[in-house]
Write a protein that holds these residues in place. Structure first.
Motif, short mmCIF file in Angstrom:
data_model
loop_
_atom_site.label_atom_id
_atom_site.label_comp_id
_atom_site.label_asym_id
_atom_site.label_seq_id
_atom_site.Cartn_x
_atom_site.Cartn_y
_atom_site.Cartn_z
N LYS A 108 0.72 -1.26 -0.06
CA LYS A 108 -0.05 0.01 -0.09
C LYS A 108 0.98 1.27 -0.02
N ILE A 109 0.68 2.00 -1.07
CA ILE A 109 1.21 3.45 -1.08
C ILE A 109 0.39 4.65 -0.92
N GLY A 110 0.65 5.31 0.08
CA GLY A 110 -0.24 6.62 0.44
C GLY A 110 -0.34 6.80 1.89
N ASN A 111 0.14 7.99 2.23
CA ASN A 111 -0.08 8.42 3.75
C ASN A 111 -1.63 9.18 4.09
N PRO A 112 -2.57 8.74 4.49
CA PRO A 112 -3.95 9.14 4.65
C PRO A 112 -3.85 10.77 5.41
N GLU A 113 -2.83 10.99 6.10
CA GLU A 113 -2.56 12.37 6.95
C GLU A 113 -2.00 13.29 5.97
N ASP A 114 -1.52 12.90 4.56
CA ASP A 114 -0.98 13.90 3.80
C ASP A 114 -1.85 14.12 2.31
N VAL A 115 -2.45 12.71 2.06
CA VAL A 115 -3.24 12.81 0.77
C VAL A 115 -4.56 12.07 1.10
N LEU A 116 -5.51 12.33 -0.25
CA LEU A 116 -6.82 11.79 0.00
C LEU A 116 -6.68 10.40 -0.96
N PHE A 117 -5.56 9.90 -1.53
CA PHE A 117 -5.51 8.77 -2.17
C PHE A 117 -4.64 7.87 -1.70
N SER A 118 -4.90 6.44 -1.89
CA SER A 118 -3.88 5.44 -2.00
C SER A 118 -3.86 4.62 -3.04
N VAL A 119 -2.78 3.66 -3.35
CA VAL A 119 -2.56 2.74 -4.25
C VAL A 119 -2.13 1.22 -3.46
N GLU A 120 -3.06 0.37 -3.79
CA GLU A 120 -2.83 -1.04 -3.34
C GLU A 120 -2.36 -1.87 -4.17
N LEU A 121 -1.47 -2.66 -4.14
CA LEU A 121 -0.90 -3.66 -5.33
C LEU A 121 -0.66 -5.24 -4.64
N GLY A 122 -1.11 -6.18 -5.21
CA GLY A 122 -1.12 -7.69 -4.68
C GLY A 122 -0.77 -8.67 -5.53
N GLY A 123 -0.38 -9.51 -4.94
CA GLY A 123 -0.25 -10.88 -5.64
C GLY A 123 -0.70 -11.98 -4.96
N GLU A 124 -1.57 -12.90 -5.53
CA GLU A 124 -2.15 -14.14 -4.76
C GLU A 124 -1.65 -15.36 -5.43
N MET A 125 -1.20 -16.49 -4.92
CA MET A 125 -0.98 -17.57 -5.61
C MET A 125 -1.29 -18.89 -4.53
N ALA A 126 -1.65 -19.81 -5.23
CA ALA A 126 -2.18 -20.98 -4.48
C ALA A 126 -1.65 -22.39 -5.38
N THR A 127 -1.69 -23.40 -4.55
CA THR A 127 -1.16 -24.71 -5.47
C THR A 127 -1.56 -25.68 -4.69
N GLN A 128 -2.41 -26.45 -5.31
CA GLN A 128 -2.84 -27.81 -4.82
C GLN A 128 -1.95 -29.01 -5.18
N PHE A 129 -1.35 -29.72 -4.15
CA PHE A 129 -0.35 -30.80 -4.60
C PHE A 129 -0.21 -31.96 -3.59
N GLY A 130 0.31 -33.18 -3.74
CA GLY A 130 0.44 -34.25 -2.98
C GLY A 130 -0.93 -34.98 -3.04
N GLY A 131 -0.97 -35.92 -2.35
CA GLY A 131 -2.37 -36.65 -2.26
C GLY A 131 -2.27 -37.88 -3.39
N THR A 132 -3.34 -38.46 -3.59
CA THR A 132 -3.56 -39.45 -4.69
C THR A 132 -4.55 -38.97 -5.65
N CYS A 133 -4.26 -39.26 -6.91
CA CYS A 133 -5.22 -38.68 -7.99
C CYS A 133 -5.65 -40.16 -8.60
N TYR A 134 -7.25 -40.19 -8.77
CA TYR A 134 -7.55 -41.45 -9.55
C TYR A 134 -8.41 -40.96 -10.89
N ARG A 135 -7.77 -41.43 -12.02
CA ARG A 135 -8.15 -41.16 -13.10
C ARG A 135 -9.07 -42.19 -13.78
N PHE A 136 -10.11 -42.13 -14.66
CA PHE A 136 -11.01 -42.73 -15.40
C PHE A 136 -10.85 -42.61 -16.92
#
Length: 520
Positions: A206-234
């Motif tokens: 997050k970039i921006g100080n609410p005491e100084d300016v009226l705006f802010s910018v938020e940048l993010g990255g989200e990531m997930a992984t499904q792994f392990g286990g046993t997979c049954y295919r047909f």
């Protein structure tokens, strides 16, 4: 369920070991809730089912009796440390299971860092919880996954930046709990998994100080992984094909943390081990004394082609067909994205928030997928097939997609397959809410969705639906004899060829309060 039982034992240990600490019992919050839904048509309407953390159903008649107790970390605000715990259980009818352990967790905080063990409902990041159609990676549509989660849940301001830069994020490992449901739903004639593991991580700036300016910018990255286990295919006729044992343990956890390696069945063409996916997020906020607005974007990705909008394409030919020879890359267009606009009015009780979103997922790096070979050295990484995977049952838990519910959840499938059959869509969504009088809160949602199926199995003609929700909640005043009670009524409608014509009514009655500790 072993993870859940371990969490319950941890809660019991916490209560026993700290029995002399009055602060761990005082002001323990409770909630009792009963809900009933009656609908007609092919399914329960979309917005009576979606974005309820999986405590919902698509069946015509469903309901639950729910009870929860929680000591939130906020009870220890002002201390360097904090302890919290919660247990949330429902007995349901018309659901995927009769007994639902919705939440069971213990968490501890030191300064701003938090460690949570168990299953807990977590909010979306950088989106409105009530009005948004949902996040594409970490949404609020599926049941919580039991996990061990280390997080900075609130923004931490970096020193010596004059409060202009702040960070938050998390890293977690867990295990899904829907093995039994998968076997029942597929009748063991379609792909399913057992003992699948889960990893997630995210970071936000997050970039921006609410005491100084009226705006802010938020940048993010989200990531997930499904792994392990046993997979049954047909095979397509329902006969068994093969059983694939995926790598778990410490090595599997490390490869989920830093994507790499390959799946057990990979040959010369290798991708990262497991099913990895994520989103790039951005949000611009502007707030003044009387109003404010935010503009945000969510770009979903399944692999390198959509994550970085480019992929390596410099392989050799002939005997060097699988050797990286040149610094050459194939570029992809930025088309798949969710855009949103949220407008807030501070002194307008009838409509205090308005939101609109546009979601596009038809591109998926293009319709052509070709791995380089001895004849054609070009590599084209299209047909990303959002929320689906060749080994795993895709980005779902208990039949509900973990991300945005406008990707049609597997629970709608009538053939027993666990896959998202409509992931190429365009959608317009809007919502608004208000508090017109004391104690009364309402919201309205409307969504137009046009679906094209998948690249592998497209619809012969596009299918569309318009879904809406009108919901009002009345909470009785603290000065009344019904203090702590609330009543919520909701009307949901679907019209179109994608979900059919559906209509339904949902009634919820709840009681909130604080359990006082008896004096000695």
């Amino acid at each position: 369920m072993r993870f859940v039982f371990t969490t319950l034992l941890s809660i019991g240990w916490l209560l026993t070991a700290q029995a002399q600490e009055r602060s761990l019992f005082d002001s323990l919050a409770y909630r009792a809730e009963v809900q009933a839904t009656v609908s007609g048509g092919d399914y329960n309407p979309l917005w009576l089912n979606a974005n309820k953390y999986g405590l919902s159903s698509i069946k015509h008649t469903n309901g639950y009796l729910r009870g929860a107790v929680e000591r939130p970390l906020s009870r220890d605000t002002g201390r360097k440390w904090g302890l919290g715990y919660g247990l949330d259980v429902a007995v349901a009818t018309g659901f995927t299971s009769t007994l639902v352990v919705q939440q069971a967790f213990v968490e501890a905080r030191w300064l701003k860092g938090t460690l949570t063990v168990g299953a807990k409902e977590l909010p979306m990041e950088l989106k409105n919880q009530e009005l948004s159609s949902g996040s594409q990676t970490f949404g609020i549509n599926a049941r919580p996954i039991p996990q061990v989660r280390l997080a900075l849940p609130d923004y931490w301001t970096i020193s010596h930046t004059k409060d202009w830069i702040a960070l938050k994020g998390h890293i977690a490992y867990g295990k899904t709990t829907d093995d039994g449901w998968q076997k029942d739903f597929t009748n063991q004639h379609h792909k399913y998994t057992e003992d699948m593991l889960y990893h997630s991580k995210a970071g936000y700036l997050k970039i921006g100080n609410p005491e100084d300016v009226l705006f802010s910018v938020e940048l993010g990255g989200e990531m997930a992984t499904q792994f392990g286990g046993t997979c049954y295919r047909f095979h397509s006729d329902g006969t068994p094909d093969d059983v694939v044992q995926q790598e778990g343990g410490l090595k599997g956890m490390l490869r989920a943390l830093v994507p790499g390696g390959k799946d057990t069945v990979d040959d010369d063409y290798t991708g990262g081990a497991g099913n990895s996916l994520g989103s790039w997020l951005a949000r611009f906020n502007f707030d003044c004394d009387e109003w404010g607005f935010s503009i945000y974007a969510d770009h979903f990705f399944e692999d390198h082609s959509s994550m970085f909008l480019m992929d390596y394409d410099g392989y050799g030919q002939g005997s060097e067909w699988n050797v990286k020879k040149d610094r050459r890359y194939f570029l992809y267009a930025l088309k798949d994205i969710q855009f949103g606009l949220e407008i807030r009015f501070l002194d307008a009780p009838w409509i205090n928030t308005f939101l609109c979103e546009y979601l596009y997922s038809k591109y998926q790096s293009g319709p052509v997928y070709h791995d380089h070979d001895e004849v054609v050295s070009d590599h084209l990484g299209g047909q990303d097939n959002f929320y689906n995977h060749s080994l795993y049952t895709g980005w779902q838990h208990w039949g509900q997609v973990i991300g945005n519910p406008l990707f049609l959840s597997p629970i709608y499938n009538t053939d027993g397959s666990i896959e998202v059959k409509n992931n190429r869509s365009s959608a317009f969504h809007f919502g608004f809410r208000g508090d017109p009088i004391q104690g009364l809160h309402y919201r309205f949602l409307g969504t137009y969705l046009k679906g094209y199926g998948t690249y592998d199995t497209p619809y012969s003609e596009p299918r569309s639906t318009f879904s809406m929700l009108a919901e009002a909640t009345y909470s009785f005043a603290d000065t009344s004899r019904l203090r702590g009670w609330s009543m919520r009524g909701a009307l949901g409608l679907d019209f179109g060829t994608l979900l059919g014509d559906n209509y339904g009514v949902q009634i919820t009655i709840a009681k909130n309060g604080i359990l006082k500790k008896n004096k000695k």
